[in-house]
Design an enzyme around this catalytic site. Sequence first.
Site, PDB file in Angstrom:
ATOM      1  N   GLU A 275       0.997  -6.239  -5.579  1.00  0.00           N
ATOM      2  CA  GLU A 275       0.256  -6.710  -4.472  1.00  0.00           C
ATOM      3  C   GLU A 275      -0.747  -7.914  -5.166  1.00  0.00           C
ATOM      4  O   GLU A 275      -1.527  -7.580  -6.191  1.00  0.00           O
ATOM      5  CB  GLU A 275      -0.482  -5.528  -3.921  1.00  0.00           C
ATOM      6  CG  GLU A 275       0.715  -4.645  -3.551  1.00  0.00           C
ATOM      7  CD  GLU A 275      -0.193  -3.513  -2.330  1.00  0.00           C
ATOM      8  OE1 GLU A 275      -1.319  -3.645  -2.200  1.00  0.00           O
ATOM      9  OE2 GLU A 275       0.691  -2.660  -1.971  1.00  0.00           O
ATOM     10  N   ARG A 297       6.128   2.904  -6.943  1.00  0.00           N
ATOM     11  CA  ARG A 297       7.151   3.704  -5.925  1.00  0.00           C
ATOM     12  C   ARG A 297       7.767   2.704  -4.808  1.00  0.00           C
ATOM     13  O   ARG A 297       7.461   1.574  -5.013  1.00  0.00           O
ATOM     14  CB  ARG A 297       6.312   4.742  -5.430  1.00  0.00           C
ATOM     15  CG  ARG A 297       5.080   4.022  -4.435  1.00  0.00           C
ATOM     16  CD  ARG A 297       4.288   5.230  -3.672  1.00  0.00           C
ATOM     17  NE  ARG A 297       3.044   4.637  -3.115  1.00  0.00           N
ATOM     18  CZ  ARG A 297       2.704   4.075  -2.236  1.00  0.00           C
ATOM     19  NH1 ARG A 297       3.854   3.283  -1.619  1.00  0.00           N
ATOM     20  NH2 ARG A 297       1.433   3.610  -1.844  1.00  0.00           N
TER      21      ARG A 297
END
Length: 667
Positions: A275, A297
């Site tokens: 991110e 994940r």
Amino acid sequence: MFRKILIANRGEIACRVMVTARKLGIKTVAVYSDADADAKHVAMADEAVHIGPPAVAESYLRADRIIAAALATGAEAIHPGYGFLSENPDFVAAVEAAGLVFIGPPASAIRAMGLKDAAKALMVKAGVPVVPGYHGERQDVAFLAAEADRIGYPILIKARAGGGGKGMRLVEKPADFAAALEGAQREGKASFGDPACLIEKYVTQPRHIEIQVFGDAHGNVIHLFERDCSLQRRHQKVIEEAPAPDMPEHVRAAMGRAAVEAARAIGYAGAGTVEFIVDGSGPLREDGFWFMEMNTRLQVEHPVSETITGLDFVELQLRVAAGEPLPVRQEDLAIDGWAFEARVYAEDVPKGFLPATGVLRYLSFPEGAEFGPGRVRIDSGVRQGDTISPWYDPMIAKVVVHGPTRAAALNMLNAALQDCHVAGSVTNLEFLCALSRHEGFARGEVDTGLIARDIDALTAPPDAPDHVLSLAALGGLGLLREPAGQDPWDLLAGWRHWTEARQFVTLEAAGERFELSVATLGMGRYRASRDGRTVALAVEAAGGTAYRITIDGRRFRADLVADGGTVSVFAAGRSFTFALPDSLADAAEAQASGDTVVAPMPGLVRMAAARPGDAVSQGDVLFVLEAMKMEHALKAPRDGIVAEVFAAAGDQVQDGTLLLTLEAAHG
């Protein structure tokens, strides 16, 4: 490939994994708590194992029970989904120690990215750009306040073990720093067991863009392009899209390279997301993005990336975990069209998006697929008749659309949201529809502050037209119920031969009351009056919940669901839910007005500050209630003296629970 896997999760993600497993001929084992005994994911699985009571600490976070269930059922591997134990390296180690395969990254990679401060230091070493801030160990208030001054306001305080907006506070001036730090530390401790925080410079017009990565055990790492997750409220993602609007190809390539280097630096395998915080004040540029965190994940929003790449990410996870190399190379990948995902939640938007509960008495989604080809995809872990409980995330569904262009996909998203009909719980559907129609969003003017800037317009309740109010009144009075027998007179409920019978009903929505009188004219014809206006309408049943309404030669189609104390009408792409007020309860509430503090939603009392006899002032924080791992402050409604306190820290309370009373006001 595996023959049987256990899914250590629940709800929508468990169902999603099962769809791919079934496609590959893999048997699935579900786990469930007492609250989920009749859940959709339990029904979908080939086998299911009970693991404890509703509280996650005694069920979905019990690694020992989950591993024991896998061994007892002969599962070869465990898929963690997202949330719960999915980023717990100790769980990974325990799974592998039991001779099972963890379908996800190695424990070392999870540990490397688990603490934001250590992760940022690692990224600096790997040459990945990082936002300026303090990521060290010192946590005393005075030192951190000085660091904030050095960095320069506005700043973000983040729980170092956090995620999903939990333990995060925006601070715009020094006077607010200490209180914000205390709140972030408390939320970090409650949600992740770690109160330590880091501080970062806040980018004033940020965009949140993340890169999907995949690695395998053979040293291959690829990225699968970007998702723009900038449409957020309180750091929680609301609508995601792929690709990102106005993304130049050279910036996409630079972000992709940075994400791949981040994954290589920790020996990553499986699905992950890197991110970035991006400067959205002008055109996107190669020196205008910075590493924020890595989610080790599968992400909630993975369907938009699946849609534009044509790949099944769960299948890739399974193949990588089984030791296979990635079946695609970077040069094989291309972006196909545009995709959006909107998260439909049971939440009370007028009350500040508080999580809601309820029985889903009626649930209807647009025609689509759970996974696979098609322009509309619905990922959901609930069915009609299921209960949204206070124990878990209140997501009802993810609505995913795919179109050839951004404009086409956004139109499809709005149409799909309009076709989502939910009765039995309040939802954020109207809010999502408003977002999908937002002119700035349609132009691609996206940043994380968009919702906050336009929150009043986005949450304004829709005006109910006369035909909607009239139909709701008929439903509230029970005039549209199916006749009990074959007698034709049963069709004339409320009709009188000798005079015009009138019945009265009160509807309530968003704090506004509507008083209507209804005259039954016979054979599906009615006259509804409100505030001096009269509507003559004919209503014809169209099967199930559907009705055709004719007013002055114009015909409308609507769906109506009446049950208990509410009536829901779905018409012209809008959703309207009306309460049928109880006059006795209203009188009691009016009598107690201003003298009580009541839980506005189900949750856990984290802090109770008042004791009987304490003097409080209007606005004082008396309780902190945690719901879905977010904290909500409950304040004194007026100045006064505390009479009784009915809840203590650690209590689990329901919506409407009386928490505190004040002594009667004098004078």
